[in-house]
Design a protein around this motif. Structure first.
Motif, mmCIF file in Angstrom:
data_model
loop_
_atom_site.group_PDB
_atom_site.id
_atom_site.type_symbol
_atom_site.label_atom_id
_atom_site.label_comp_id
_atom_site.label_asym_id
_atom_site.label_seq_id
_atom_site.Cartn_x
_atom_site.Cartn_y
_atom_site.Cartn_z
ATOM 1 N N UNK A 186 2.266 -3.684 -5.704
ATOM 2 C CA UNK A 186 1.680 -4.661 -4.791
ATOM 3 C C UNK A 186 2.604 -4.939 -3.612
ATOM 4 N N UNK A 187 3.907 -4.989 -3.855
ATOM 5 C CA UNK A 187 4.858 -5.183 -2.756
ATOM 6 C C UNK A 187 4.743 -4.042 -1.744
ATOM 7 N N UNK A 188 4.591 -2.814 -2.258
ATOM 8 C CA UNK A 188 4.514 -1.651 -1.377
ATOM 9 C C UNK A 188 3.170 -1.622 -0.650
ATOM 10 N N UNK A 189 2.119 -2.075 -1.319
ATOM 11 C CA UNK A 189 0.819 -2.206 -0.649
ATOM 12 C C UNK A 189 0.936 -3.194 0.499
ATOM 13 N N UNK A 190 1.642 -4.304 0.261
ATOM 14 C CA UNK A 190 1.834 -5.325 1.287
ATOM 15 C C UNK A 190 2.622 -4.786 2.483
ATOM 16 N N UNK A 191 3.444 -3.776 2.233
ATOM 17 C CA UNK A 191 4.238 -3.174 3.302
ATOM 18 C C UNK A 191 3.470 -2.093 4.051
ATOM 19 N N UNK A 192 2.216 -1.825 3.626
ATOM 20 C CA UNK A 192 1.372 -0.887 4.344
ATOM 21 C C UNK A 192 1.414 0.544 3.855
ATOM 22 N N UNK A 193 2.092 0.804 2.718
ATOM 23 C CA UNK A 193 2.163 2.163 2.201
ATOM 24 C C UNK A 193 0.824 2.604 1.617
ATOM 25 N N UNK A 194 0.483 3.875 1.769
ATOM 26 C CA UNK A 194 -0.702 4.428 1.148
ATOM 27 C C UNK A 194 -0.410 4.710 -0.325
ATOM 28 N N UNK A 195 -1.463 4.995 -1.099
ATOM 29 C CA UNK A 195 -1.281 5.306 -2.520
ATOM 30 C C UNK A 195 -0.390 6.523 -2.695
ATOM 31 N N UNK A 196 -0.568 7.512 -1.844
ATOM 32 C CA UNK A 196 0.246 8.726 -1.932
ATOM 33 C C UNK A 196 1.711 8.423 -1.667
ATOM 34 N N UNK A 197 1.970 7.610 -0.644
ATOM 35 C CA UNK A 197 3.354 7.256 -0.314
ATOM 36 C C UNK A 197 3.987 6.433 -1.431
ATOM 37 N N UNK A 198 3.214 5.524 -2.021
ATOM 38 C CA UNK A 198 3.732 4.724 -3.132
ATOM 39 C C UNK A 198 4.088 5.623 -4.300
ATOM 40 N N UNK A 199 3.193 6.562 -4.603
ATOM 41 C CA UNK A 199 3.454 7.488 -5.701
ATOM 42 C C UNK A 199 4.720 8.293 -5.487
ATOM 43 N N UNK A 200 4.929 8.753 -4.264
ATOM 44 C CA UNK A 200 6.128 9.535 -3.947
ATOM 45 C C UNK A 200 7.389 8.716 -4.166
ATOM 46 N N UNK A 201 7.372 7.456 -3.746
ATOM 47 C CA UNK A 201 8.550 6.595 -3.864
ATOM 48 C C UNK A 201 8.809 6.153 -5.299
ATOM 49 N N UNK A 202 7.742 6.014 -6.085
ATOM 50 C CA UNK A 202 7.904 5.569 -7.475
ATOM 51 C C UNK A 202 7.917 6.723 -8.466
ATOM 52 N N UNK A 203 7.767 7.949 -7.936
ATOM 53 C CA UNK A 203 7.772 9.155 -8.774
ATOM 54 C C UNK A 203 6.634 9.141 -9.796
ATOM 55 N N UNK A 204 5.456 8.695 -9.327
ATOM 56 C CA UNK A 204 4.261 8.738 -10.157
ATOM 57 C C UNK A 204 3.136 9.331 -9.313
ATOM 58 N N UNK A 205 2.042 9.708 -9.939
ATOM 59 C CA UNK A 205 0.942 10.331 -9.212
ATOM 60 C C UNK A 205 0.143 9.296 -8.442
ATOM 61 N N UNK A 206 -0.555 9.759 -7.392
ATOM 62 C CA UNK A 206 -1.428 8.868 -6.637
ATOM 63 C C UNK A 206 -2.528 8.296 -7.505
ATOM 64 N N UNK A 207 -2.989 9.081 -8.496
ATOM 65 C CA UNK A 207 -4.014 8.596 -9.413
ATOM 66 C C UNK A 207 -3.501 7.417 -10.231
ATOM 67 N N UNK A 208 -2.238 7.501 -10.670
ATOM 68 C CA UNK A 208 -1.637 6.401 -11.425
ATOM 69 C C UNK A 208 -1.487 5.164 -10.552
ATOM 70 N N UNK A 209 -1.132 5.368 -9.287
ATOM 71 C CA UNK A 209 -1.021 4.243 -8.355
ATOM 72 C C UNK A 209 -2.367 3.539 -8.219
ATOM 73 N N UNK A 210 -3.433 4.316 -8.051
ATOM 74 C CA UNK A 210 -4.763 3.726 -7.905
ATOM 75 C C UNK A 210 -5.190 2.988 -9.171
ATOM 76 N N UNK A 211 -4.753 3.491 -10.334
ATOM 77 C CA UNK A 211 -5.037 2.799 -11.591
ATOM 78 C C UNK A 211 -4.354 1.438 -11.608
#
Length: 238
Positions: A186-211
């Protein structure tokens, strides 16, 4: 002269030249429409499918045209552009809305986000960046000027605790706490990151981010990323 879009554009992002992001533009200023239209048409990743100059024309265009992102002026000659957001969500729920205005107004920004907008642009400071804003929201991010984002964060810091203290309590199953991972997302969403970018930074898949994002929506009982960020800030969840 308009700059050409970057040569390299990851194929997993929306806005490929063979399938550009479709845009509806609503603004009662003919000159402003022309400026924005030229910028959108100069970028092969965005496609301007229709223009409107009023709330009435905007509603008609929303019904008649398939589009991915709506750019709407906040004040139109026959009413408020914000009214088009709710109408758009009822007709085309998957479309995103970006509000454009001649000034930065904190209350208007918050109201726009509450209605479901994912971007707020100030006209005079965003020349040359409309395609970028469209692509950002089309790929799951939010678009807002850094100066305005900082002001809103400072506003939350000053008012968040007191607002949370006076917010009505929900039933226990409605106020289920977010996990640490969900807060991080949620913090990263607030910073404007896309799901793909969040996944890259957290080392998880974009699908997991969307979950995680869907879980956040369920726990906070909201429908949009902007609503989730505002609710969490007011309730002191991060």
């Amino acid at each position: 002269m308009h700059q050409s879009p970057p040569v390299i554009w990851p194929d997993f992002l929306a806005g490929q030249t063979a399938k550009p992001v479709r845009v509806l533009l609503v603004d009662d200023d003919a000159h402003m429409r022309q400026v924005i239209a030229q910028e959108l048409m100069a970028d092969a990743r965005t496609l301007l499918v229709a223009q409107a100059a009023s709330v009435r024309e905007g509603r008609r265009a929303i019904k008649q045209h398939e589009f991915d992102v709506m750019l709407a002026d906040i004040h139109l000659g026959d009413g408020e552009g914000l009214s088009l957001i709710d109408y758009m969500k009822s007709i085309r729920p998957s479309a995103e809305a970006i509000v454009i205005s001649i000034m930065e107004n904190d209350d208007q920004v918050l109201h726009a986000f509450e209605l479901g907008a994912t971007g707020y642009l100030v006209k005079n400071s965003w020349f040359g960046n409309y395609p970028q804003a469209v692509l950002q929201v089309a790929n799951g991010g939010a678009s807002i000027t850094p100066h305005l984002a900082r002001r809103l964060l400072q506003r939350f810091d000053g008012n968040g605790a007191s607002a949370a203290a006076h917010a009505p309590r929900r039933a226990e199953h409605e106020t289920e706490r977010l996990s640490q991972r969900e807060k991080e997302v949620l913090r990263m969403v607030a910073s404007g990151y896309t799901s793909t970018e969040i996944g890259t930074r957290l080392l998880i898949s974009g699908l997991t981010v969307n979950t995680h994002i869907k879980s956040i929506y369920r726990k906070l009982q909201v429908r949009t990323r902007a609503q989730a960020v505002r609710f969490a800030s007011l309730r002191g969840l991060f």
